[in-house]
Design a protein around this motif. Structure first.
Motif, PDB file in Angstrom:
ATOM      1  N   LYS A   1     -56.121   0.204 -25.817  1.00 48.84           N
ATOM      2  CA  LYS A   1     -55.487  -0.730 -26.734  1.00 48.84           C
ATOM      3  C   LYS A   1     -55.038  -1.999 -26.006  1.00 48.84           C
ATOM      4  CE  LYS A   1     -52.902  -0.320 -30.919  1.00 48.84           C
ATOM      5  NZ  LYS A   1     -52.011   0.421 -31.737  1.00 48.84           N
ATOM      6  N   TRP A   2     -54.743  -1.837 -24.727  1.00 50.30           N
ATOM      7  CA  TRP A   2     -54.245  -2.961 -23.942  1.00 50.30           C
ATOM      8  C   TRP A   2     -55.269  -4.083 -23.827  1.00 50.30           C
ATOM      9  CZ3 TRP A   2     -56.223  -4.376 -18.989  1.00 50.30           C
ATOM     10  CH2 TRP A   2     -57.272  -3.552 -18.539  1.00 50.30           C
ATOM     11  N   LEU A   3     -56.554  -3.778 -24.011  1.00 55.16           N
ATOM     12  CA  LEU A   3     -57.597  -4.789 -23.844  1.00 55.16           C
ATOM     13  C   LEU A   3     -57.451  -5.943 -24.835  1.00 55.16           C
ATOM     14  CD1 LEU A   3     -60.686  -2.531 -23.140  1.00 55.16           C
ATOM     15  CD2 LEU A   3     -59.540  -4.100 -21.551  1.00 55.16           C
ATOM     16  N   SER A   4     -56.839  -5.624 -26.019  1.00 54.04           N
ATOM     17  CA  SER A   4     -56.661  -6.667 -27.016  1.00 54.04           C
ATOM     18  C   SER A   4     -55.621  -7.695 -26.557  1.00 54.04           C
ATOM     19  CB  SER A   4     -56.247  -6.045 -28.348  1.00 54.04           C
ATOM     20  OG  SER A   4     -55.073  -5.285 -28.145  1.00 54.04           O
ATOM     21  N   ASP A   5     -54.771  -7.289 -25.630  1.00 54.59           N
ATOM     22  CA  ASP A   5     -53.726  -8.196 -25.149  1.00 54.59           C
ATOM     23  C   ASP A   5     -53.455  -7.888 -23.678  1.00 54.59           C
ATOM     24  OD1 ASP A   5     -51.637  -9.920 -24.871  1.00 54.59           O
ATOM     25  OD2 ASP A   5     -50.221  -8.742 -26.079  1.00 54.59           O
ATOM     26  N   PRO A   6     -54.437  -8.243 -22.807  1.00 52.21           N
ATOM     27  CA  PRO A   6     -54.458  -7.731 -21.433  1.00 52.21           C
ATOM     28  C   PRO A   6     -53.157  -7.916 -20.652  1.00 52.21           C
ATOM     29  CG  PRO A   6     -56.441  -8.952 -21.903  1.00 52.21           C
ATOM     30  CD  PRO A   6     -55.543  -9.166 -23.074  1.00 52.21           C
TER      31      PRO A   6
ATOM     32  N   HIS B   1     -49.188  -6.735 -22.832  1.00 50.63           N
ATOM     33  CA  HIS B   1     -48.706  -5.359 -22.958  1.00 50.63           C
ATOM     34  C   HIS B   1     -47.758  -4.972 -21.839  1.00 50.63           C
ATOM     35  CE1 HIS B   1     -51.551  -4.513 -19.796  1.00 50.63           C
ATOM     36  NE2 HIS B   1     -51.079  -3.274 -19.726  1.00 50.63           N
TER      37      HIS B   1
END
Lengths: 324, 440
Positions: free
Chosen positions: A147-152, A155
């Motif tokens: 999920k962190w990839l959407s907001d590297p 997060h």
């Protein structure tokens, strides 16, 4: 030629291995799971791991200093404890809580009992259990993987991420739920940092076995017992062995030298006990996962197991030695 | 024999680096020493008393010391010359022993007692064995005439010949197999005949294929339709040549704790002992010469040397040459060998090697805390619990030490060898055994 002869008792050779080498091998074995945790949960995972390791090292160094004992921070065992504790925490945990867990693990569970080899329960598990009791909310705040990839970078600061149910929690809520095994192998589920990626953990376990750091007895028997018991009791054995902290616990925590029986038959009894307790807690207890408590309870029983189950010395026969 | 004991094999053991570089080097004979020193204690059992005095002239093979005790063996002069002194020497392990010093006249004059022996009865055989001064040449030095005369002689059905040679560096038994295989086989036949044993098994580690081939060939060539002598290749691991381990590996029989090989119908003899015994009967030359492997990182030219018993170790070192200062000097191999404090000490009957280690091989690493890894437990060929014995020793708990079968420890050193915390485990167990001995 001048000779200064040294007189000492035999043997005069040594295998060449030392404690630090063993700890280094354990760290190497933990690194695939470390990499997986960063891939799954982002830089936040790395932050938690760094904080845990650093505070474990600091706690080890300071407690040895305060107690005026020989310094042991160089044996790297504190790094192992710190990493294992981090692997047992969710990615969202506040960093000060992670540090607190590390200090409890090193100071209370390990150094207060005399340091490496003297502790009677696994320090990392004590850290986790104390954190679970002290901060139940943050300790159960799971995020979905990747999920962190959407907001590297964003997060990193988030503490109150959206909760996601772990497979075991789902099964505890509804025993008929079907869970796909494939994603579990790669860690595609909510859970603690280092426990989810089964493949990385097994890889590390194989390394430890090949390097003869651990014998495969405890992990194989522990996981096997969980498989057989969940199957016998009508649960889904595949999901059970692939989820929760079982792989991490069976390969890296139950095999902790200080807290498992030292002889082979003792290890067998201990591993079966770990498996039985894990299944009982998972299926009939109020906690979704029972690995930590199962291992800690068996840790406490270890001296008893060692008393009861011991190897028979050569030539001590139940019957008698006969010539013909 | 129960099925259980047939399939059971001792576990444990370790694999130290072998360093058997001298194995293909043929034995050479050392020049006669100028003087020899013969300590009165060169065997397990009662020390001998000198039967010569200062100023006496002695010949090669003459008895210079003897004892009335049952467990003892006479000591012979390996040179001819004059007794020049009686002095005390401090042997490794802290034992003090009187010693006869003989200065050579360089003549090698044989003594009249050296003649071939032809024993007809068992009693004559045992008497001849005693006269040979033979002791177990594997390193322990137990008098051979006592070993070959067990109380339950009629129950002995198996002679086991120990050619395992599992200690690093040492290749003397291997050289015996390669150079004197006929003496070995005929020696075994002699012992089997006098003891009435139906079979003999030569136990030898699989890392010596040439010796296995030679002995198997010899055993097959002799006139022996029942094929009573067999060669058994054993897996290579230390301590394969430990008596109880060897018996279990060769026959599946387990010697009871505190018992003797004879309790399970076996007698174990070192391969060089049996060959030397044969040569004694043939020539009358008692145990006055011994082959030594001289090796180690300080040694210039590793060699297999036929030395005269009593030769100062310094002479041996001078003969092979040193390339580095010696930091540790060992009687025997590095696993069970004894460290010498003085190179003027002599070669003893039961020596099979002199290992001279340079500084690089002698690292004293301080012990750290036990991490309970269990390597010592896994390595113990006697299935003991070295960690628990250590704890019981620290608490001076003799009951616990007994319960843990501490006396079963044969001091092979596998525990200390494998300890990553570098703890002196074996030394602690030795001290624990001492407590038990004095508590009795």
């Amino acid at each position: 030629m001048e000779h200064t002869l040294l007189v000492s008792s035999s043997p005069h050779v040594h295998c060449g291995m030392n404690t630090r080498d063993i700890m280094r091998d354990v760290i190497i074995a933990l690194s695939p799971a470390l990499a997986a945790s960063v891939w799954l949960f982002g830089l936040r995972a790395l932050a938690v791991e760094l904080v845990c390791v650093a505070s474990a090292l600091a706690a080890e160094y300071l407690s040895r200093r305060v107690m005026k004992r020989p310094q042991t921070v160089g044996d790297l065992s504190a790094v192992v404890t710190g990493l294992l504790l981090a692997f047992n925490l969710p990615a969202t945990i506040p960093l000060w809580q992670a540090a607190f867990g590390s200090v409890v693990a090193i100071v209370v569970a390990k150094q207060m009992f005399g340091g490496l080899g003297q502790n009677f329960v696994n320090p990392a598990l004590v850290g986790r259990i104390v954190l679970m009791g002290s901060f139940p909310e943050t300790m159960n705040n799971w995020v979905d993987p990747l999920k962190w990839l959407s907001d590297p970078l964003g997060h990193l600061g988030t503490v109150d991420a959206v909760s996601s149910a772990t497979p075991l929690a789902q099964m505890a809520a509804d025993s008929t739920v079907e869970i796909d095994a494939m994603p579990l192998l790669f860690g595609m589920r909510g859970g603690s940092l280092g426990e989810t990626c089964v493949i990385a953990l097994v890889l590390g376990g194989l390394y430890l076995v090949i390097r003869r750091i651990i014998s495969p007895m405890i992990p194989v028997v522990y996981i096997g017992t969980v498989f057989v018991m969940t199957w016998l009791l009508g649960a889904d054995p595949v999901t059970h062995i692939l989820s929760g902290g079982l792989m991490l616990g069976a390969i890296f925590m139950a095999t902790d030298y200080a807290t498992c029986p030292i002889n082979r038959s003792g290890k067998l009894v201990y591993a079966i006990g770990c498996g039985l307790l894990t299944v009982l807690i998972r299926l009939y207890g109020s906690l979704p996962d029972g690995v930590s408590f199962a291992i800690v309870i068996m840790n406490i029983l270890t001296p008893l197991i060692e008393r009861v189950v011991r190897p028979r010395p050569f030539g001590n026969k139940r019957g008698k030695a006969v010539a013909k | 024999m129960s099925l259980f004991s047939q399939i059971w094999r001792p576990h444990g053991g370790v694999h130290p680096p072998q360093h058997k570089d001298a194995s293909e080097i043929e034995s050479v004979t050392m020049p006669l020493p100028e003087k020899i020193i013969l300590p009165m204690s060169q065997h397990i059992g009662a020390p001998c008393t000198p039967v010569v005095k200062v100023g006496d002239t002695v010949d090669v093979g003459q008895v210079v010391a003897d004892s009335d005790a049952m467990v003892s063996a006479p000591i012979h002069s390996s040179i001819s010359g004059t007794v020049t002194a009686m002095k005390d020497v401090l042997l490794p392990g802290g034992r003090k022993s009187q010693a006869v010093v003989i200065t050579s006249d360089g003549e090698r004059r044989p003594h009249s007692s050296m003649k071939p022996r032809e024993p007809k009865t068992f009693e004559e055989f045992i008497e001849a064995v005693r006269d040979s001064g033979m002791v177990g040449l594997g390193g322990a030095g137990f008098p051979t005439h006592v070993k070959l005369n067990p109380k339950n002689r009629d129950q002995i059905d198996t002679i086991i010949i120990n050619a395992a040679e599992c200690e690093p560096y040492i290749v003397t038994d291997y050289r015996e197999c390669m150079e004197n295989s006929w003496d070995i086989i005929s020696g075994i036949r002699t012992v089997m005949t006098f003891l009435g044993a139906g079979r003999a098994i030569i136990g030898i580690e699989s890392n010596k294929p040439a010796a296995i081939a030679v002995l198997s060939h010899m055993a097959a060539t002799i006139n022996d339709p029942r094929r009573s002598i067999t060669v058994k290749a054993l897996r290579t691991r230390y301590p394969q040549g430990a008596e109880k381990v060897l018996i279990a590996e060769c026959t599946g029989r387990i010697v009871p704790a505190g018992g003797l090989p004879a309790d399970v119908g076996c007698i174990v003899m070192n391969v060089t002992s049996v060959a030397k015994l044969r040569r004694y009967l043939k020539t009358g030359t008692p145990l006055i010469r011994k082959r030594l492997t001289v090796a180690g990182s300080a040694v210039e030219r590793p060699m297999n040397l036929r030395t005269w018993i009593g030769t100062p170790v310094q002479d041996v070192l001078n003969f092979v040459g040193l390339k580095q200062p010696v930091r540790k000097l060992l009687y025997g191999g590095p696993m069970m060998g004894l460290a010498l404090m003085d190179p003027e000490l002599p070669v003893l009957k039961q020596n099979n090697a002199i290992v001279a280690l340079a500084e690089e091989d002698v690292q004293e690493i301080p012990a750290s805390t036990c991490i309970r890894c269990g390597r010592c437990v896994d390595a113990c060929p006697m299935s003991l619990l070295p960690t628990s014995i250590t704890k019981a020793y620290m608490a001076k708990d003799t009951d616990a030490l007994k319960r843990l079968s501490t006396m079963t420890c044969m001091e092979c050193g596998c525990c200390t060898f494998s300890c990553p915390a570098h703890r002196p485990i074996l030394q602690t167990i030795r001290m624990a055994k001492d407590i038990l001995r004095t508590a009795k």
